[in-house]
Design a protein around this motif. Structure first.
Motif, PDB file in Angstrom:
ATOM      1  N   THR A   5       9.657  65.925  23.651  1.00  0.00           N
ATOM      2  CA  THR A   5      10.612  65.555  24.689  1.00  0.00           C
ATOM      3  C   THR A   5      10.921  64.075  24.528  1.00  0.00           C
ATOM      4  O   THR A   5      10.061  63.303  24.117  1.00  0.00           O
ATOM      5  CB  THR A   5      10.073  65.812  26.112  1.00  0.00           C
ATOM      6  N   GLY A   6      12.150  63.709  24.879  1.00  0.00           N
ATOM      7  CA  GLY A   6      12.538  62.306  24.817  1.00  0.00           C
ATOM      8  C   GLY A   6      12.669  61.686  26.192  1.00  0.00           C
ATOM      9  O   GLY A   6      13.337  60.667  26.349  1.00  0.00           O
ATOM     10  N   ALA A   7      12.021  62.292  27.193  1.00  0.00           N
ATOM     11  CA  ALA A   7      12.155  61.822  28.572  1.00  0.00           C
ATOM     12  C   ALA A   7      11.666  60.388  28.734  1.00  0.00           C
ATOM     13  O   ALA A   7      10.631  60.001  28.195  1.00  0.00           O
ATOM     14  CB  ALA A   7      11.379  62.735  29.510  1.00  0.00           C
ATOM     15  N   SER A   8      12.395  59.616  29.513  1.00  0.00           N
ATOM     16  CA  SER A   8      12.098  58.191  29.679  1.00  0.00           C
ATOM     17  C   SER A   8      10.763  57.948  30.362  1.00  0.00           C
ATOM     18  O   SER A   8      10.075  56.956  30.057  1.00  0.00           O
ATOM     19  CB  SER A   8      13.212  57.511  30.481  1.00  0.00           C
ATOM     20  N   PHE A   9      10.355  58.822  31.298  1.00  0.00           N
ATOM     21  CA  PHE A   9       9.126  58.548  32.050  1.00  0.00           C
ATOM     22  C   PHE A   9       7.908  58.495  31.134  1.00  0.00           C
ATOM     23  O   PHE A   9       6.931  57.801  31.435  1.00  0.00           O
ATOM     24  CB  PHE A   9       8.929  59.566  33.179  1.00  0.00           C
ATOM     25  N   LEU A  10       7.964  59.193  29.988  1.00  0.00           N
ATOM     26  CA  LEU A  10       6.836  59.167  29.065  1.00  0.00           C
ATOM     27  C   LEU A  10       6.820  57.892  28.223  1.00  0.00           C
ATOM     28  O   LEU A  10       5.848  57.635  27.513  1.00  0.00           O
ATOM     29  CB  LEU A  10       6.873  60.384  28.140  1.00  0.00           C
ATOM     30  N   ARG A  11       7.885  57.089  28.305  1.00  0.00           N
ATOM     31  CA  ARG A  11       7.928  55.813  27.579  1.00  0.00           C
ATOM     32  C   ARG A  11       7.391  54.666  28.434  1.00  0.00           C
ATOM     33  O   ARG A  11       7.385  53.515  27.993  1.00  0.00           O
ATOM     34  CB  ARG A  11       9.363  55.497  27.147  1.00  0.00           C
ATOM     35  N   ASP A  12       6.937  54.947  29.631  1.00  0.00           N
ATOM     36  CA  ASP A  12       6.379  53.931  30.518  1.00  0.00           C
ATOM     37  C   ASP A  12       5.084  53.390  29.901  1.00  0.00           C
ATOM     38  O   ASP A  12       4.117  54.136  29.717  1.00  0.00           O
ATOM     39  CB  ASP A  12       6.088  54.550  31.886  1.00  0.00           C
ATOM     40  N   PRO A  13       5.034  52.097  29.580  1.00  0.00           N
ATOM     41  CA  PRO A  13       3.836  51.542  28.938  1.00  0.00           C
ATOM     42  C   PRO A  13       2.594  51.591  29.817  1.00  0.00           C
ATOM     43  O   PRO A  13       1.472  51.412  29.330  1.00  0.00           O
ATOM     44  CB  PRO A  13       4.242  50.093  28.622  1.00  0.00           C
ATOM     45  N   LYS A  14       2.766  51.851  31.108  1.00  0.00           N
ATOM     46  CA  LYS A  14       1.619  51.962  32.009  1.00  0.00           C
ATOM     47  C   LYS A  14       0.836  53.257  31.775  1.00  0.00           C
ATOM     48  O   LYS A  14      -0.305  53.374  32.234  1.00  0.00           O
ATOM     49  CB  LYS A  14       2.080  51.888  33.463  1.00  0.00           C
TER      50      LYS A  14
ATOM     51  N   ASN B  64       4.183  58.554  21.980  1.00  0.00           N
ATOM     52  CA  ASN B  64       5.393  59.267  21.586  1.00  0.00           C
ATOM     53  C   ASN B  64       5.687  59.048  20.106  1.00  0.00           C
ATOM     54  O   ASN B  64       5.427  57.965  19.580  1.00  0.00           O
ATOM     55  CB  ASN B  64       6.592  58.780  22.406  1.00  0.00           C
ATOM     56  N   VAL B  65       6.241  60.053  19.462  1.00  0.00           N
ATOM     57  CA  VAL B  65       6.668  59.928  18.074  1.00  0.00           C
ATOM     58  C   VAL B  65       8.182  59.790  17.999  1.00  0.00           C
ATOM     59  O   VAL B  65       8.711  58.898  17.350  1.00  0.00           O
ATOM     60  CB  VAL B  65       6.203  61.142  17.242  1.00  0.00           C
TER      61      VAL B  65
ATOM     62  N   ASP C 168      17.642  58.851  25.911  1.00  0.00           N
ATOM     63  CA  ASP C 168      18.633  57.787  26.107  1.00  0.00           C
ATOM     64  C   ASP C 168      19.241  57.375  24.769  1.00  0.00           C
ATOM     65  O   ASP C 168      20.453  57.130  24.674  1.00  0.00           O
ATOM     66  CB  ASP C 168      17.982  56.566  26.758  1.00  0.00           C
ATOM     67  N   GLU C 169      18.418  57.308  23.735  1.00  0.00           N
ATOM     68  CA  GLU C 169      18.921  56.924  22.410  1.00  0.00           C
ATOM     69  C   GLU C 169      19.795  58.023  21.816  1.00  0.00           C
ATOM     70  O   GLU C 169      20.802  57.734  21.154  1.00  0.00           O
ATOM     71  CB  GLU C 169      17.745  56.587  21.497  1.00  0.00           C
TER      72      GLU C 169
ATOM     73  N   ASP D  58       4.817  49.262  23.916  1.00  0.00           N
ATOM     74  CA  ASP D  58       5.708  50.160  23.172  1.00  0.00           C
ATOM     75  C   ASP D  58       4.910  51.358  22.668  1.00  0.00           C
ATOM     76  O   ASP D  58       4.193  51.272  21.674  1.00  0.00           O
ATOM     77  CB  ASP D  58       6.349  49.426  22.000  1.00  0.00           C
ATOM     78  N   ASN D  59       5.050  52.484  23.356  1.00  0.00           N
ATOM     79  CA  ASN D  59       4.305  53.691  22.964  1.00  0.00           C
ATOM     80  C   ASN D  59       5.186  54.719  22.258  1.00  0.00           C
ATOM     81  O   ASN D  59       4.823  55.878  22.153  1.00  0.00           O
ATOM     82  CB  ASN D  59       3.612  54.326  24.178  1.00  0.00           C
TER      83      ASN D  59
END
Length: 394
Positions: free
Chosen positions: A135-144, A150-151, A156-157, A364-365
């Motif tokens: 999945t490319g969902a933004s919430f999983l890109r939260d560095p917290k 993520n791979v 968004d991209e 940056d995950n």
């Protein structure tokens, strides 16, 4: 105590000492002297099953490839899977079973936004790495989120690439969206709106459908009224294919652009001859391009692990996730622990998979930002393109 019972207890104690010597640190769950056990919760039944099956095939190919070469420091990699049917409630139960019942070391290749949104907090609470969600969902890109790795590129991209190509290559002014009515669809919608707002544009129309259904007629009629130049699609392969088939019957002369999560190969199979000209954005290279080292390795590994499996975008992504896991485990100094795995990914930072470079660091995950545009050909194959062309007139 009988002599027989005493001997049994002594034997059990001796075995425990052999596996975990006194004074040694206790191993994390899923780590054994000869193997490391990973878990995957994904759909293996229902209308999204091709996504779970594809990710599993790719993961298993990567792990079989590593195991054939001696594993990771003498330990083979094993994968336990659990079917969540692409439903959040089932994903919670499946994830809990993998963590608490099967005692897996890490979760790899989970499939879906709504399912990940429900299951990831369980992994976070337990300190279990959540690696390579499909999945490319933004919430999983939260560095917290300390356990998420993520791979792939984000939705968004992908949305930015869609709108850029549609406006610059085709001059599209009226763009509509068809999306799944849940957190997955909302994530895609947010990305599209952001990309359009950047250009001072607004959506011409919206249409939705319910997850795990193909009830798309109402959405199609709402979108058709707007006479869009293009329809961007945030859905799974079965409903997306149904939408396109019905639109073709209604003689809609428009460009259809699908998100990578759709399951490209399954979409092409569902559409058959009606798929020609349909655009799909991808987050991995075309899986037939063996000039790319990672693709060549993937095809060889897949052929060895599952001779009857057909190479595809989803299993290639699964292979990339599996390769990252193997390389990250190799980078750990000393015994593998969950914390050490996550530290190894952040500290090493760069992983060269041979055509899909991954880069991580503080805050940056997400490893890859790459988005590839592809178009379905008349024979159902995919062609990578740098520029979109108008759809053929029917």
């Amino acid at each position: 105590m009988t002599a027989v019972r005493a001997m049994k207890l002594l034997s059990a104690f001796a075995l425990t000492l052999a596996l975990y010597p006194v004074g040694a640190d206790a191993a994390d769950p899923g780590v054994f002297p000869d193997r490391i056990v990973l878990g995957q919760a994904a759909p293996f039944d229902g209308p999204a099953k091709a996504l779970g099956t594809g990710m599993r095939e790719g993961l298993l190919a990567a792990f079989a490839e590593a195991n054939a070469a001696g594993g990771v420091k003498g330990r083979r990699i094993e994968l336990v899977t659990a079917d969540d049917g692409y439903e959040p409630e089932r994903s919670v139960a499946a994830t809990r079973r993998l963590i608490e019942g099967d005692g897996v070391f890490a979760l790899v290749g989970p499939v879906g936004t709504p399912t990940s949104k429900a299951a990831q907090p369980l992994a976070e609470a337990a300190g279990v790495p959540f690696v390579g969600p499909f999945t490319g969902a933004s919430f999983l890109r939260d560095p917290k989120l300390s356990t998420v790795v993520n791979v792939r590129a984000s939705y968004d991209e992908e949305a930015e690439a869609w709108v850029r190509h549609l406006t610059e290559d085709l001059g599209a002014a009226r763009i509509a969206i068809f999306y799944q009515d849940d957190s997955f669809g909302q994530a895609g919608l947010a990305g599209v709106e952001k990309a359009m707002a950047k250009r001072g544009m607004e959506l011409a129309a919206r249409g939705t459908y319910a997850r795990n259904t193909t009830a798309v007629k109402s959405a199609l009629l709402d979108i058709r009224k707007a006479a869009p130049d293009a329809v961007v699609m945030v859905g799974a392969y079965a409903p997306s294919a149904e939408f396109i088939r019905l639109a073709r019957k209604l003689k809609m002369e428009t460009t259809f652009v699908n998100i990578s999560f759709v399951g490209s190969d399954a979409l092409a199979r569902e559409l058959g001859a009606e798929g020609a000209g349909v655009v799909v954005s991808q987050v991995v290279p075309v899986p037939t391009d063996s000039d790319i080292p990672m693709v060549a390795s993937y095809r060889a590994a897949l052929a060895a692990a599952a001779p009857d499996a057909k190479p595809g975008f989803v299993s290639l992504e699964g292979y990339a996730v599996g390769r990252l896991m193997v390389e990250a485990l190799k980078a750990i100094e000393g015994e593998p622990t969950r914390a050490a795995l996550l530290d190894a990914i952040r500290d090493k930072g760069a992983f060269d998979l041979g055509g899909l470079p991954l880069a991580y660091g503080p805050g940056d995950n997400q490893g890859s930002d790459k988005v590839f545009m592809t178009v379905i050909q008349p024979d159902g194959s995919f062609k990578a393109v740098d520029k979109l062309t108008p759809p053929a007139k029917s």
